[in-house]
Design a protein around this motif. Sequence first.
Motif, mmCIF file in Angstrom:
data_model
loop_
_atom_site.group_PDB
_atom_site.id
_atom_site.type_symbol
_atom_site.label_atom_id
_atom_site.label_comp_id
_atom_site.label_asym_id
_atom_site.label_seq_id
_atom_site.Cartn_x
_atom_site.Cartn_y
_atom_site.Cartn_z
ATOM 1 N N MET A 37 0.851 -1.187 0.000
ATOM 2 C CA MET A 37 0.000 0.000 0.000
ATOM 3 C C MET A 37 0.890 1.241 0.000
ATOM 4 O O MET A 37 1.682 1.458 0.917
ATOM 5 N N LEU A 38 0.759 2.045 -1.053
ATOM 6 C CA LEU A 38 1.552 3.264 -1.195
ATOM 7 C C LEU A 38 0.650 4.485 -1.054
ATOM 8 O O LEU A 38 -0.361 4.596 -1.755
ATOM 9 N N VAL A 39 1.012 5.386 -0.148
ATOM 10 C CA VAL A 39 0.244 6.614 0.073
ATOM 11 C C VAL A 39 1.089 7.798 -0.355
ATOM 12 O O VAL A 39 2.246 7.937 0.063
ATOM 13 N N VAL A 40 0.525 8.645 -1.202
ATOM 14 C CA VAL A 40 1.200 9.837 -1.699
ATOM 15 C C VAL A 40 0.441 11.049 -1.203
ATOM 16 O O VAL A 40 -0.786 11.101 -1.292
ATOM 17 N N SER A 41 1.158 12.033 -0.652
ATOM 18 C CA SER A 41 0.480 13.213 -0.117
ATOM 19 C C SER A 41 1.255 14.483 -0.429
ATOM 20 O O SER A 41 2.480 14.455 -0.582
ATOM 21 N N ASP A 42 0.529 15.594 -0.502
ATOM 22 C CA ASP A 42 1.162 16.901 -0.676
ATOM 23 C C ASP A 42 1.604 17.480 0.654
ATOM 24 O O ASP A 42 2.054 18.615 0.723
ATOM 25 N N CYS A 43 1.468 16.704 1.729
ATOM 26 C CA CYS A 43 1.783 17.173 3.088
ATOM 27 C C CYS A 43 2.667 16.145 3.776
ATOM 28 O O CYS A 43 2.319 14.966 3.885
ATOM 29 N N ASP A 44 3.839 16.582 4.257
ATOM 30 C CA ASP A 44 4.763 15.660 4.923
ATOM 31 C C ASP A 44 4.175 15.086 6.208
ATOM 32 O O ASP A 44 4.456 13.935 6.565
ATOM 33 N N GLU A 45 3.340 15.863 6.909
ATOM 34 C CA GLU A 45 2.737 15.352 8.135
ATOM 35 C C GLU A 45 1.778 14.203 7.845
ATOM 36 O O GLU A 45 1.716 13.227 8.595
ATOM 37 N N PRO B 230 2.381 1.709 11.173
ATOM 38 C CA PRO B 230 1.778 0.396 10.905
ATOM 39 C C PRO B 230 0.314 0.345 11.329
ATOM 40 O O PRO B 230 -0.081 0.980 12.313
ATOM 41 N N ILE B 231 -0.475 -0.380 10.562
ATOM 42 C CA ILE B 231 -1.888 -0.566 10.883
ATOM 43 C C ILE B 231 -2.010 -1.906 11.603
ATOM 44 O O ILE B 231 -1.879 -2.976 10.993
ATOM 45 N N ARG B 232 -2.262 -1.855 12.886
ATOM 46 C CA ARG B 232 -2.326 -3.075 13.694
ATOM 47 C C ARG B 232 -3.764 -3.586 13.704
ATOM 48 O O ARG B 232 -4.650 -2.982 14.299
ATOM 49 N N ILE B 233 -3.965 -4.699 13.049
ATOM 50 C CA ILE B 233 -5.290 -5.288 12.955
ATOM 51 C C ILE B 233 -5.587 -6.116 14.191
ATOM 52 O O ILE B 233 -6.725 -6.234 14.643
ATOM 53 N N GLY B 234 -4.570 -6.697 14.760
ATOM 54 C CA GLY B 234 -4.687 -7.524 15.962
ATOM 55 C C GLY B 234 -3.316 -8.038 16.316
ATOM 56 O O GLY B 234 -2.331 -7.738 15.630
ATOM 57 N N PRO B 235 -3.192 -8.797 17.395
ATOM 58 C CA PRO B 235 -1.887 -9.329 17.814
ATOM 59 C C PRO B 235 -1.216 -10.112 16.691
ATOM 60 O O PRO B 235 -1.790 -11.052 16.135
ATOM 61 N N GLY B 236 -0.040 -9.648 16.325
ATOM 62 C CA GLY B 236 0.721 -10.347 15.288
ATOM 63 C C GLY B 236 0.219 -10.118 13.883
ATOM 64 O O GLY B 236 0.704 -10.751 12.944
ATOM 65 N N SER B 237 -0.746 -9.216 13.713
ATOM 66 C CA SER B 237 -1.302 -8.957 12.377
ATOM 67 C C SER B 237 -1.170 -7.474 12.078
ATOM 68 O O SER B 237 -1.854 -6.647 12.690
ATOM 69 N N VAL B 238 -0.281 -7.154 11.157
ATOM 70 C CA VAL B 238 0.046 -5.753 10.874
ATOM 71 C C VAL B 238 0.110 -5.525 9.367
ATOM 72 O O VAL B 238 0.659 -6.346 8.629
ATOM 73 N N VAL B 239 -0.470 -4.411 8.920
ATOM 74 C CA VAL B 239 -0.297 -3.945 7.541
ATOM 75 C C VAL B 239 0.596 -2.718 7.598
ATOM 76 O O VAL B 239 0.318 -1.778 8.345
ATOM 77 N N GLN B 240 1.682 -2.723 6.853
ATOM 78 C CA GLN B 240 2.642 -1.628 6.893
ATOM 79 C C GLN B 240 2.617 -0.842 5.579
ATOM 80 O O GLN B 240 3.224 -1.245 4.592
ATOM 81 N N PRO B 241 1.906 0.293 5.540
ATOM 82 C CA PRO B 241 1.939 1.114 4.321
ATOM 83 C C PRO B 241 3.297 1.795 4.173
ATOM 84 O O PRO B 241 4.054 1.942 5.137
ATOM 85 N N VAL B 242 3.591 2.205 2.963
ATOM 86 C CA VAL B 242 4.733 3.082 2.719
ATOM 87 C C VAL B 242 4.151 4.384 2.173
ATOM 88 O O VAL B 242 3.059 4.395 1.603
ATOM 89 N N ALA B 243 4.862 5.480 2.386
ATOM 90 C CA ALA B 243 4.302 6.779 1.992
ATOM 91 C C ALA B 243 5.409 7.787 1.764
ATOM 92 O O ALA B 243 6.530 7.641 2.254
ATOM 93 N N PHE B 244 5.084 8.819 0.999
ATOM 94 C CA PHE B 244 6.002 9.950 0.882
ATOM 95 C C PHE B 244 5.222 11.229 0.659
ATOM 96 O O PHE B 244 4.081 11.229 0.200
ATOM 97 N N GLY B 245 5.870 12.331 1.051
ATOM 98 C CA GLY B 245 5.339 13.671 0.849
ATOM 99 C C GLY B 245 6.379 14.511 0.134
ATOM 100 O O GLY B 245 7.399 13.995 -0.348
ATOM 101 N N PRO B 246 6.185 15.821 0.070
ATOM 102 C CA PRO B 246 7.128 16.691 -0.649
ATOM 103 C C PRO B 246 8.571 16.557 -0.186
ATOM 104 O O PRO B 246 9.496 16.677 -0.987
ATOM 105 N N GLY B 247 8.754 16.321 1.104
ATOM 106 C CA GLY B 247 10.106 16.243 1.637
ATOM 107 C C GLY B 247 10.941 15.118 1.065
ATOM 108 O O GLY B 247 12.171 15.171 1.107
ATOM 109 N N GLN B 248 10.296 14.078 0.522
ATOM 110 C CA GLN B 248 11.036 12.948 -0.041
ATOM 111 C C GLN B 248 11.201 13.059 -1.559
ATOM 112 O O GLN B 248 11.858 12.228 -2.174
#
Length: 281
Positions: free
Chosen positions: A97-105, A113-131
Amino acid sequence: MNPADTPELLRIAGVRYAPEELTDARTDSENANRRFPRERRIDLVARLVLEDGPLVVPIEAHRRNNQNPTRLVGKARPKWAADVAVLQEDCNCPVIMLVVSDCDEVATEARKPIRIGPGSVVQPVAFGPGQVLVITDPSAPEATPGAAMLSAIFHGNGPQGESVLKALDQVLARIDKEEAARRIEVVFTALEGRSAKVLEAIMATTKFEYHSAWTDSLREEGRTEGELRRARKWLLKVLSNRSIGVTAEQQRQIETCTDLEQLDRWLSAALDATSSTEVFR
């Protein structure tokens, strides 16, 4: 968007793939609906084929629009996790999952990380203008069409905007004309106020041949605007030389007139008139 640019987006967000690893790229369906009672939409889904197998990249674009970054991202995070799960089930391959934003915050929040439950995590990657690299030198090794386009989208409204847009123009002149035209149109939609005018001026006077109906219209608009400026200038000069004063409203009429024939009529009248009333009747 050209899905082949996705590795460049991932590189900026911190996930690196060598360009030579990419053997195929296409845009997949944006519909992530699988077994849910409601339709699930994703801004774009890129399906890549790399040397070690396929990779699916759902891409979400989020503008801050004066919203609280934590609250904005908080509303989207459960959906992102579900989208990743649906696509992984459907495609049976890795999903990022890639998230692109015009805002670094916003980008910082999206990386958590999106913690769905114990031991279950979805880790998005993202960038804003700073990258996103600021590209002002079209001959630099990193000045690829995708990178120059991103530079223009994320920094075209900034203090180096004009240099960034000029560099983009030169980079796009090296690729297929139709592809270049599509990319420049996307950049134009991301620009604001003065920056949009700067790009219009570049496209209206560019020596490069890539163009579309949109760029052709810009060139035509550039020629027409030049004729209008000259007509307004001559009308004001004649009025001044003949000591014919104009009211504030008449001045506004001249400066906002976009009808060359009307300006010519006023100019002809001004050559013989003794008052502004005779010119603007």
